[in-house]
Structures are given as structure tokens and as C-alpha cells.
Write a protein that holds these residues in place. Sequence first.
Motif, PDB file in Angstrom:
ATOM      1  N   ASP A  36      12.183  -0.215  -2.856  1.00 15.54           N
ATOM      2  CA  ASP A  36      12.575   0.702  -1.789  1.00 15.54           C
ATOM      3  C   ASP A  36      12.079   0.263  -0.424  1.00 15.54           C
ATOM      4  N   ILE A  37      11.272  -0.800  -0.380  1.00 15.13           N
ATOM      5  CA  ILE A  37      10.761  -1.309   0.898  1.00 15.13           C
ATOM      6  C   ILE A  37      11.590  -2.496   1.369  1.00 15.13           C
ATOM      7  N   TYR A  59       9.806   2.895  -5.525  1.00 14.91           N
ATOM      8  CA  TYR A  59       9.299   1.667  -6.139  1.00 14.91           C
ATOM      9  C   TYR A  59       8.895   0.642  -5.085  1.00 14.91           C
ATOM     10  N   HIS A  60       7.691   0.062  -5.292  1.00 11.70           N
ATOM     11  CA  HIS A  60       7.183  -1.031  -4.463  1.00 11.70           C
ATOM     12  C   HIS A  60       7.086  -2.274  -5.318  1.00 11.70           C
ATOM     13  N   LYS A  76       0.912  -4.354   0.764  1.00  9.87           N
ATOM     14  CA  LYS A  76       0.817  -3.715   2.072  1.00  9.87           C
ATOM     15  C   LYS A  76       0.987  -2.200   2.000  1.00  9.87           C
ATOM     16  N   HIS A  77       1.876  -1.735   1.115  1.00  5.90           N
ATOM     17  CA  HIS A  77       2.221  -0.304   1.093  1.00  5.90           C
ATOM     18  C   HIS A  77       1.582   0.465  -0.053  1.00  5.90           C
ATOM     19  N   GLY A  78       0.881  -0.250  -0.915  1.00  3.83           N
ATOM     20  CA  GLY A  78       0.242   0.427  -2.029  1.00  3.83           C
ATOM     21  C   GLY A  78       1.163   0.527  -3.234  1.00  3.83           C
ATOM     22  N   PRO A  79       0.680   1.094  -4.348  1.00  2.00           N
ATOM     23  CA  PRO A  79       1.471   1.169  -5.572  1.00  2.00           C
ATOM     24  C   PRO A  79       2.669   2.113  -5.423  1.00  2.00           C
ATOM     25  N   SER A  80       3.571   1.990  -6.369  1.00  2.00           N
ATOM     26  CA  SER A  80       4.767   2.833  -6.375  1.00  2.00           C
ATOM     27  C   SER A  80       4.390   4.309  -6.525  1.00  2.00           C
ATOM     28  N   LEU A  81       5.246   5.183  -6.015  1.00  2.00           N
ATOM     29  CA  LEU A  81       5.024   6.624  -6.106  1.00  2.00           C
ATOM     30  C   LEU A  81       5.806   7.187  -7.287  1.00  2.00           C
TER      31      LEU A  81
END
Length: 560
Positions: A24-25, A48-49, A56-61
Motif C-alpha cells: 500500500d506504500i 500492507y507494508h 521506514k513505515h513500520g510493520p503492516s496494520l
Amino acid sequence: MAAAPLYCVCRQPYDVSRFMIECDICKDWFHGSCVHVEEHHAVDIDVYHCPNCDVKHGPSLMKRRNNWHRHDYTEPDDGSKPVQAGTSVFVKQLQHRTFPSAEEILIRMKGEQVTTRYLERHGFNYPIVITEMEGLGLKLPPPKFSVKDVEQYVGGDKVIDVIDVARQADSKMKLSEFIKYFTKPHRPKVLNLISLEFSDTKMAELVEVPDVAMKMSWVENYWPDDSFFPKPFVQKYCLMGVKDSYTDFHIDFGGTSVWYHVLWGEKIFYLIKPTPTNLALYEAWSSSPNQSEVFFGDKVDKCYKCVVTQGTTLLIPTGWIHGVLTSQDCMAFGGNFLHNLNIGMQLRCYEMERRLKTPDLFKFPYFEAICWYVAKNLLEMLKELREDSCPPPTYLVDGVRALIGALRTWLKREVTEPTSEVPDNIRPNHLIKELTKEIRYLEVRRFEIFHPTEDVVLFGEVLYLSICPCSHARQARRAARRLREQQQQAPKTPSNLDILEQHTMEVLKRVEVGTLEEDPAFCAKVLGKFNKVSTASAAAAESLEDNHLRLMLVNGRIIR
């Protein structure tokens, strides 16, 4: 030509056969196996990352759970929406319900008693339970056989279809990943494996199906080795389900009958008889938009509960509607087979699948093709029985009638839906016509046996039976008798064979009085051969009033 775009950390082109997930990034696509995301886990991810972006954005939510009774657990729980099949709330409610005992309908038998002859005599209309396996012909691994042994024999890289029970949704994963899940003490969700067909693996050598299933199977008996269509493999399945797995009510594909053995663990079957009413209710329920919110067992008069424990074999007949609950971790083996005992019901189930638009993945492979092969073989069987003056069993006659109707329907359907499964070596119209003739002959013979005093008149291909009360019956019999007498008295129109026989006799007579008198030795030799002419032919010739032969030919064919 432009090169195909590359994706994932592996930088490979898109592959339709492999599950992929979008970041999603960065909006790039990744193979689930490359980034360690299983398909059934992907539905739990909200944002999802990928491995590059999560630095950079951290783990998926992950998605937030709001309920335990809906397939979509993110729906707000306001108490207004009903429980759906397969959810944890549904399973708990099901375990506390009471049902009529299946002992009312089960037939308990020893393995040696379950034979083809027994089923042909008594029918195969109710489930059969076998606890003493000797004589059944079933060969299986020992009860200590584990899920890890399955992986060893089948191969961990085999891609399988598993069911996320709480969502009643299918997803794909490698067998090795499922085995890893199965052996974990803590399982975040309930996954069920019911469609691992292993005929093409090493594990096939460890399993032999019951003799009765092998001897009755259409595929084993009628599928030719040189068929254009690939042979269906549906006789050997391994089923591995964890506790609380649930399969909603269904009819096995093509109305197949099922053999089912619990190697270890336990299964609970909810069985419903396939009466016309129940089948109509089932079709309406299957096509309803709220199917998962309605327990089908509540819509019928009786839904029977049958507990199948370790070491028990269950045989389920054609068309029986059933749901299955895994009450404890379980490994079972089973298989499906079509047969001659319930042809009409098998065809009815197949047509129901078509009306419900069942995906091909969940239908019997090449069902129509096997029916054509069966029709060809049953025609030969009926002819042999007729030549031997042996009446075929009623179930076979009824089955052939149903088969003729289905084959006609499929041929008509070809006009608008040209997806033919008619084998190349079969003449469909001729086959249907010949089968119809055999059935008509049986109908005439049966009428003559049961109504010896009645008259049967056959006009072309139409059978007229005079079965009327009182004076009407007498009038019908007299009319039929007069018609028969008129047909017997009417001069018979000579056939081509009669004309040729007459001509042959005429030639023979001329030879006798001509050439043969000139050479007595030759005459005696040839006369010996002529004397072998059948008396039937000679009598036919003598009965003819006119000794002159007149032939009218058109294009080389005798027409008069």
C-alpha cells in the motif's frame, strides 16, 4: 517487443498461478511465498507494508475484530445480524443442539457383508456403517500415520486448497505450510483440508479403496484407456481437519456416493435424506443470498446426527445432503464413485449443479463424457441379456430411461452451448436410438408377461396397449384382433431379398435343364451342390404363382 514487467523482490514476471499482494506504500506487487504472507493471512491485513517499506513505515496494520459470529469479523456488532455458518459462535451453538439419532436410518454391517451383490439386491439408499473391516477390501496406513507422514509421501511443495472455516472461503497454500500450521499448539484460525486427491503420489500405494466401490465405479469399469479426455481421479482423498472445522450442507459432486474412513480423531455427520421435497428445499437454500445465515437442517423434517469414531467406515449413498463437523483433530480417507444403482438421482444432482452454476472446480470431472461411455456399455449389456432371455434388473432399466433423457437434453443443448463432451468414437444419435429400442422391447415383453390376455399392437415405433374396463376392453381387444388378422391375410409385398432369391432359383432351373445334360459326370457333380439349396428357399420359390422375373431398377437399386 516490450519486455514483461517484473515484480516482487525476486524480480520475476507476473504469474497467475501464484498468490500476490500489493504494497500500500510503493504499490509494487509481491509473491506471498517471497514475503512470507499466506493467502488466508492476507485477508487479515488492513494496510500492507512490503519488506522495503516496513523499514521506514513500520510493520503492516492488521484489521480490527468487531465480532465472532460473522464471516466479515470487521462488521460492527449491533446484535441485529444473524450468526453465519462456520464461525466460532456457530460451532458452539451446533455442539449444544440435539438431533434425531442416525440409528433410525443407518444400516450396520460387517465388511464382508458389503458386496456388490448385496447392494444390487437390496439397493443402496441408506448410509452404511462398518466397524469390522475384515472383508471390506479397504487398505489404509496404521492409525499412527501422521500429518508429517502425509507431507513425506505427497511432497511439501504441492499446492493445496484449504478452507478458512470462520469465513467459509477457499485459499491456496503449500502442503508444508499447512502441516506446519496443523502441528502448532496455538492456531490463530481454523483451517480445513478436504480436497487432497493423492492418486498421483507415492501415498496412493498405501491406500486401496473398498472392493464394493472399486467394482461398482463407472470410472473403473467404463472409462477407456484411449479416451481423449483425461481420466477422473476422485477415488482417493486425504482429509485433515483441526478441531471445530465445519463443512456446510452439500451433496457430493455429480451425486456421487462416498466411502469415508476415520483413521484417527472423530467426525460428526448431519445427514438428510434426498427426498424430492428435501432436494427442492436444498436447491432453493443453495441459491438464496442468506444461505450462510440459515442452518439447512432446520428447513427439513429430520436431520440425523451420526458420530463417526476412529476406525469406522461410512458409506453415503447418492444424493444424501450432509454437513460435517470435526469434533477433534482428525485424519480421514475417502473417495467418490458413480455407479449403476442410482443413475436417475446422479443425473438429477448434476443438473441441479448446472442450475446453481457450480464452478467446474467443484464438479465431477467430465461427468457428461463418462455418461456417454456408460450408455455405450449398458447398450451392449442390454443386448446380451436379451439374447440370453435374461430380464435386466429394474434399477438398470430405470437408470437407462433416465440416461436416455439426459443424453437427448445434452445434444439439444449443444446448439446453444457448444461445450461437447461427446467422445469421438461414439455416434450419439445412433446410440440414443438403439438404447430406446432396447427399452421399448423390454416394455413389450413386460406387458406380455403381466397381461397375457391383453392385446399388444405395435405401429412403427409406437406401442398401443388395450387396457380398458369392461366392454371397452373387449372392444379394444376385438379391434386389435381384427387388425392383426387383416395384416396376416393381406398379400405380402416381396422384399428385395425375396426378388433376388426368386431370380437365383430361376437361374438354377435353367442351368439344370441346359448345360448339365450335355455332360453326365459334370451334371452329377454340380447337382450335388444344387441339392444343398435350403428347403426354405425352394418352398418360397414354388409358392410364387408367376415364374417370370421382372425388375425395375433406379440408379442400380431394385425398387419394384
